[in-house]
Write a protein that holds these residues in place. Structure first.
Motif, short mmCIF file in Angstrom:
data_model
loop_
_atom_site.label_atom_id
_atom_site.label_comp_id
_atom_site.label_asym_id
_atom_site.label_seq_id
_atom_site.Cartn_x
_atom_site.Cartn_y
_atom_site.Cartn_z
N GLN A 121 4.47 13.95 9.01
CA GLN A 121 3.98 12.61 8.65
C GLN A 121 2.98 12.09 9.68
O GLN A 121 2.12 11.26 9.36
CB GLN A 121 5.16 11.62 8.55
CG GLN A 121 6.08 11.86 7.36
CD GLN A 121 6.91 13.11 7.49
OE1 GLN A 121 7.43 13.39 8.59
NE2 GLN A 121 7.02 13.87 6.42
N ARG A 122 3.05 12.61 10.88
CA ARG A 122 2.17 12.16 11.96
C ARG A 122 0.95 13.07 12.12
O ARG A 122 -0.13 12.60 12.52
CB ARG A 122 2.93 12.11 13.28
CG ARG A 122 2.13 11.52 14.44
CD ARG A 122 2.95 11.50 15.71
NE ARG A 122 2.26 10.76 16.78
CZ ARG A 122 2.71 10.66 18.04
NH1 ARG A 122 3.85 11.25 18.39
NH2 ARG A 122 2.03 9.97 18.93
N ASN B 137 -10.38 9.51 6.01
CA ASN B 137 -8.93 9.67 5.88
C ASN B 137 -8.28 8.33 5.58
O ASN B 137 -8.68 7.28 6.09
CB ASN B 137 -8.35 10.25 7.17
CG ASN B 137 -8.83 11.67 7.43
OD1 ASN B 137 -9.11 12.41 6.50
ND2 ASN B 137 -8.94 12.04 8.71
N GLU B 138 -7.29 8.36 4.71
CA GLU B 138 -6.60 7.13 4.34
C GLU B 138 -5.83 6.58 5.53
O GLU B 138 -5.32 7.32 6.36
CB GLU B 138 -5.65 7.40 3.18
CG GLU B 138 -6.34 7.84 1.89
CD GLU B 138 -5.35 8.07 0.78
OE1 GLU B 138 -4.14 7.81 0.99
OE2 GLU B 138 -5.77 8.51 -0.31
N VAL B 139 -5.77 5.25 5.59
CA VAL B 139 -4.99 4.59 6.65
C VAL B 139 -3.54 4.99 6.53
O VAL B 139 -2.95 4.97 5.44
CB VAL B 139 -5.14 3.05 6.54
CG1 VAL B 139 -4.27 2.37 7.60
CG2 VAL B 139 -6.60 2.64 6.69
N GLY B 140 -2.95 5.39 7.64
CA GLY B 140 -1.55 5.80 7.63
C GLY B 140 -1.33 7.26 7.31
O GLY B 140 -0.19 7.74 7.38
N SER B 141 -2.38 7.98 6.97
CA SER B 141 -2.24 9.41 6.69
C SER B 141 -2.13 10.18 7.99
O SER B 141 -2.53 9.69 9.06
CB SER B 141 -3.43 9.91 5.87
OG SER B 141 -4.63 9.76 6.60
N GLU C 69 -5.02 8.58 18.21
CA GLU C 69 -4.41 7.44 17.53
C GLU C 69 -4.97 6.12 18.02
O GLU C 69 -5.06 5.15 17.26
CB GLU C 69 -2.89 7.50 17.71
CG GLU C 69 -2.24 8.66 16.96
CD GLU C 69 -0.76 8.79 17.24
OE1 GLU C 69 -0.05 9.37 16.40
OE2 GLU C 69 -0.30 8.33 18.31
#
Length: 425
Positions: free
Chosen positions: A271-272, A231-235, A389
């Motif tokens: 978004q989270r 998964n992309e960072v920040g996704s 997280e």
């Protein structure tokens, strides 16, 4: 892979199972498929008696490759009452007793007798969740005198299923015939065994046995060797529930309400977080609920996918979800063991006194909360998200995972087959 043992030296077992590739269902078909792959390692040659493709509402060829090339698979004719004999979606109840595939019975008995005459197996094995499969096993057992193992997995009859009426009475009759006639009865959980010991106290305690469901190590290794995209960072975090969400046995309404309130307070957003409910089987029921609650941007309904892709999705997820009502305390969803092997953090919505919760706790997973307790779900869910997280979510250790492999389960079945043969001599 096929066993390296020579098939000529093996004893035969006739395996009666409705769910077998190419039927497309959740992880339930993996039990029979794995037994048919691995039993030769225990000295047994499976002979599979299943239904023809027309009986299946949906099919997929993705697991045909997992059937051993040398395996004798006979597909007896069968139709689905709801699809083939209904008029404007309606049909007489007697046409689907004990289930919609009762038409499989006469053709399977004829095919089974032919297989027994030609292959001379030593044991008959049949598996629920289709009651008709146990009827076929019972008839063949009575006609041939061969010993019979009835693989119930879960209970056929419980407090809420089937609902009161003729279908429930027929289920009770089939269950009683199977339990009293079979040589051994096999279940997947301790709770189911205790339920049947109490229900049939006049039967010997050594009739009851447990073979849990599990995971297929070879297929997991195959999936892991393929390219996995991180998964992309920040996704957003990705949470997955893979498989059917029954409205009664796995009711997600309290979960939806909890997510809606957390979103309204600004604690969750698209978004989270993205929650994927894969192949619920009841999208038409849940879709308007998600929309009305205003969380259809956070909770996504997704269609079914091939088995290997589903495993890959589990492996890549940030977290995995399990739903199980207290009315099913004596059951454990088969997918739980695949979750264990995926080695991702798990959050379970289930009764802490049930077998599902006990299996999780024994595996070192403590994130368990009641399915119907909205406020408790809110609190536990946010703890789970924070742990994901921070990278501190708990996963099952390799040592504990190994005991749930399908090879291990097949070895246990092989031991029961050996026992029946020894007792019959």
């Amino acid at each position: 892979m096929d066993s390296k043992l020579g098939t000529k030296a093996l004893k035969g077992v006739l395996m009666i199972a409705y769910h077998y590739p190419p039927v497309q269902v959740s992880s339930g078909l993996q039990r029979t498929l794995s037994f048919s792959r691995y039993l030769p390692d225990s000295g047994w040659q499976p002979l599979v008696l299943t239904a023809c493709e027309s009986a299946y509402p949906t099919i997929s060829n993705d697991q045909l490759q997992d059937i051993p090339v040398s395996l004798n698979v006979q597909r007896a004719f069968s139709l689905d009452t709801a699809r083939h004999f209904s008029f404007k979606g309606r049909y007489f109840n007697w046409m689907a007793l004990p289930d919609r595939w009762i038409s499989w019975l006469p053709f399977a008995v004829i095919a089974g007798l032919r297989m027994i005459r030609q292959e001379r197996p030593s044991v008959i094995w049949s598996t629920y969740p289709l009651a008709t499969a146990h009827l076929i096993g019972w008839v063949l057992h009575r006609l041939t005198g061969l010993p019979w193992i009835a693989d119930f997995r879960d209970s056929m009859v419980d407090d809420v299923f089937p609902s009161p009426g003729i279908r429930r009475r027929v289920y009770q009759w089939v269950e009683k015939k199977a339990v009293e006639s079979c040589d051994l009865a096999v279940f997947t959980t301790p709770g189911a065994v205790e339920l049947y010991k109490q229900r049939y106290p006049h039967l010997f305690y050594d009739k009851w046995h447990i073979i849990p469901n599990g995971y297929n190590e070879e297929i997991f290794q195959e999936v892991e060797q393929q390219s996995v995209q991180p998964n992309e960072v920040g996704s957003p975090l990705i949470l997955i529930h893979s498989g059917v969400l029954y409205p009664s046995e796995r009711d997600p309404v309290a979960f939806f309400q909890a997510i809606a309130e957390l979103k309204a307070k600004g604690q969750l957003s698209a978004q989270r977080l993205c929650i994927v409910l894969r192949a619920t089987g009841h999208d038409e029921l849940y879709s308007p609920l998600l929309k009305d609650a205003g969380i259809d941007d956070v909770v996504k309904l997704a269609p079914g996918m091939p088995y290997r892709e589903a495993l890959s999705e589990m492996i890549q997820a940030d977290g995995l979800l399990i739903f199980q009502a207290s009315s099913c305390n004596h059951q454990i969803p088969a997918k739980l063991y695949e979750y264990f092997r995926a080695r991702r953090p798990i959050l379970a919505f289930t009764d802490k006194q049930g077998d599902t919760a006990k299996a999780l706790l024994e595996a070192g997973i403590k994130t368990v909360v009641a399915l119907d307790d909205k406020d408790a779900i809110k609190a536990e869910f946010m703890h789970f998200i924070y742990a994901l997280e921070e990278g501190t979510g708990s996963v099952v250790s390799k040592e504990k995972i190994d005991q749930y492999s399908r090879r291990s389960a097949s070895k246990k079945l092989g031991e029961l087959l050996d026992r029946i043969c020894c007792e019959g001599k």
